[in-house]
Design an enzyme around this catalytic site. Structure first.
Site, mmCIF file in Angstrom:
data_model
loop_
_atom_site.group_PDB
_atom_site.id
_atom_site.type_symbol
_atom_site.label_atom_id
_atom_site.label_comp_id
_atom_site.label_asym_id
_atom_site.label_seq_id
_atom_site.Cartn_x
_atom_site.Cartn_y
_atom_site.Cartn_z
ATOM 1 N N GLY A 74 1.515 4.244 4.162
ATOM 2 C CA GLY A 74 2.067 3.509 5.405
ATOM 3 C C GLY A 74 1.992 4.265 6.484
ATOM 4 N N PRO A 83 0.795 -1.163 0.257
ATOM 5 C CA PRO A 83 -0.020 0.292 -0.051
ATOM 6 C C PRO A 83 0.650 1.342 0.321
ATOM 7 C CG PRO A 83 -0.727 -1.627 1.401
ATOM 8 C CD PRO A 83 0.483 -2.028 1.035
ATOM 9 N N GLY A 139 4.479 4.466 9.989
ATOM 10 C CA GLY A 139 5.674 4.155 10.720
ATOM 11 C C GLY A 139 5.583 4.020 12.031
ATOM 12 N N THR A 140 6.227 3.207 12.720
ATOM 13 C CA THR A 140 6.052 2.836 14.522
ATOM 14 C C THR A 140 7.330 3.071 14.960
ATOM 15 O OG1 THR A 140 6.938 0.578 14.052
ATOM 16 C CG2 THR A 140 4.502 0.972 13.605
ATOM 17 N N LYS A 153 12.747 -4.599 9.967
ATOM 18 C CA LYS A 153 14.222 -4.322 9.615
ATOM 19 C C LYS A 153 15.352 -5.062 10.263
ATOM 20 C CE LYS A 153 12.757 0.132 8.590
ATOM 21 N NZ LYS A 153 11.809 0.457 9.586
ATOM 22 N N LEU A 182 6.889 14.458 5.452
ATOM 23 C CA LEU A 182 6.386 15.661 5.622
ATOM 24 C C LEU A 182 7.494 16.536 6.466
ATOM 25 C CD1 LEU A 182 2.973 14.761 7.558
ATOM 26 C CD2 LEU A 182 3.518 15.292 5.052
ATOM 27 N N ASN A 228 -3.737 12.132 7.922
ATOM 28 C CA ASN A 228 -2.605 11.591 6.991
ATOM 29 C C ASN A 228 -3.333 10.283 6.045
ATOM 30 O OD1 ASN A 228 -0.842 13.332 7.882
ATOM 31 N ND2 ASN A 228 -0.157 11.645 9.408
ATOM 32 N N TYR A 288 13.551 -0.127 16.890
ATOM 33 C CA TYR A 288 12.444 0.859 17.511
ATOM 34 C C TYR A 288 12.120 0.065 18.828
ATOM 35 C CZ TYR A 288 11.724 2.337 12.828
ATOM 36 O OH TYR A 288 11.946 2.926 11.379
ATOM 37 N N SER A 298 2.167 9.075 13.911
ATOM 38 C CA SER A 298 1.604 10.083 14.718
ATOM 39 C C SER A 298 0.714 9.406 15.877
ATOM 40 C CB SER A 298 0.686 10.958 14.121
ATOM 41 O OG SER A 298 0.037 11.934 14.815
ATOM 42 N N ASP A 305 5.348 0.007 9.234
ATOM 43 C CA ASP A 305 6.644 -0.294 8.893
ATOM 44 C C ASP A 305 7.328 -0.245 10.470
ATOM 45 O OD1 ASP A 305 9.229 0.140 7.213
ATOM 46 O OD2 ASP A 305 9.434 1.524 8.948
ATOM 47 N N HIS A 345 18.492 -2.563 7.618
ATOM 48 C CA HIS A 345 18.134 -1.211 8.112
ATOM 49 C C HIS A 345 18.976 -0.109 7.626
ATOM 50 C CE1 HIS A 345 15.893 0.723 11.936
ATOM 51 N NE2 HIS A 345 16.115 1.810 11.125
#
Length: 315
Positions: free
Chosen positions: A25, A22, A27-28, A86, A220, A273, A57, A264, A52, A119
């Protein structure tokens, strides 16, 4: 906006692997790991299906909790999700690659991942310390493994069905070209910083020629100076199409042929978004021709250490 606009549902077929990514996406990477499960849950509720993740993380288990809840409730199926994670820099030696993926799958509570990325192209000293440093605070790199050797171990994961596609993150065009030339299975995805102030047109052109999806992080501008979302061209277009500057920047990303990642913890921003729609061609042309600022906000391509670079001090 037409209710029939399907831009936010756009998907890119995986040419060097299987499935489809998609374009939109989520992100986390969060500063406060305790918000992870709730944020991912709200992203799922908003409509995001592409997530992602990364060992680095340190919140894959919390992401996995959100996946488990959504799957158990029947709100989504595993086939609807596109899960990327990753391989961290301390696991580049071939013997560590498969165990690292297995550990990520356990934490994420999935049997496979749709895409597994290296990564960064930099190998760090192996071990439990994710950020190995010497007495002077300098990163300890691992000279005992090449990127190609790591890539060949990644290829075996595809052979074994543990991931459906493999790719690279935070890599330069010259380094990518070398892997493409030497690979048995070409990268399916390349994740790099990209936004209207760092469009990476040359990299995008190469990726499209080779059937590689370019996946943009910080689309962004990461709220850093100079602020992408305050650019006069973008704000003017936003007023004209009755969307927010963020929605304009994300639509630009998808329409020019890249997937993108937003992050976010605020439901309103997550929903904003997701709610993108197609821009007129005149807007795309203006953004390409009139936005001339060029700046990289993340230094990871130089060191292998993720981190955004402050461009000016806050008042």
């Amino acid at each position: 906006m037409s209710t029939q606009d399907r831009l936010r549902e756009k998907r890119f077929p995986i040419q060097h692997g299987s499935g489809a990514m998609p374009a939109a996406g989520f992100g986390t990477l969060f500063k406060d790991l305790s918000v992870t499960t709730q944020a991912v849950t709200e992203a799922l509720e908003a409509g995001f299906r592409h997530f992602d993740c990364a060992e680095r993380y340190q919140n894959e288990a919390q992401v996995g909790a959100a996946f488990h809840q959504a799957l158990a409730s029947g709100k989504v199926s595993r086939e609807q999700l596109f899960v990327t994670t990753k391989l961290w820099n301390t696991h580049h030696r071939p013997e560590y690659v498969a165990p690292a993926l297995e550990a990520s799958c356990r934490r994420l509570q999935v049997d496979y991942v749709d895409c597994y990325l290296i990564h960064t192209p930099f190998a760090f000293q192996p071990g439990d310390n994710l950020d190995p440093r010497d007495a002077e605070g300098k990163v300890i790199y691992d000279p005992g493994v090449t990127l190609l050797e790591t890539w060949q171990a990644m290829e075996k994961l595809v052979d074994d069905g543990r991931c459906r596609a493999i790719g690279l993150s935070d890599i330069t065009l010259p380094a990518l070209k070398q892997i493409v030339a030497d690979a048995r299975i070409k990268p399916a995805v390349v994740q790099v910083e990209s936004h209207p102030y760092l469009p990476e047109w040359e990299l995008l052109e190469f990726c499209q020629q080779e059937g590689i999806i370019l996946l943009a992080f910080a689309p962004l501008g990461h709220s850093m100076e100079p602020r992408v979302l305050e650019d006069k061209v973008i704000t003017t277009i936003a007023q004209q199409v009755e969307k927010t500057p963020a929605q304009v920047a994300l639509a630009w990303a998808a329409q020019r042929g890249t997937a993108f990642l937003t992050t976010s913890t605020r439901r309103s921003h997550i929903e904003e978004n997701w709610d993108i729609s197609t821009l007129p061609e005149s807007a795309l042309s203006r953004m390409k021709q009139e936005i001339t600022t060029r700046i990289r906000l993340n230094s990871v391509v130089e060191t292998g250490v993720p981190g955004f670079i402050p461009q000016k001090k806050n008042d």
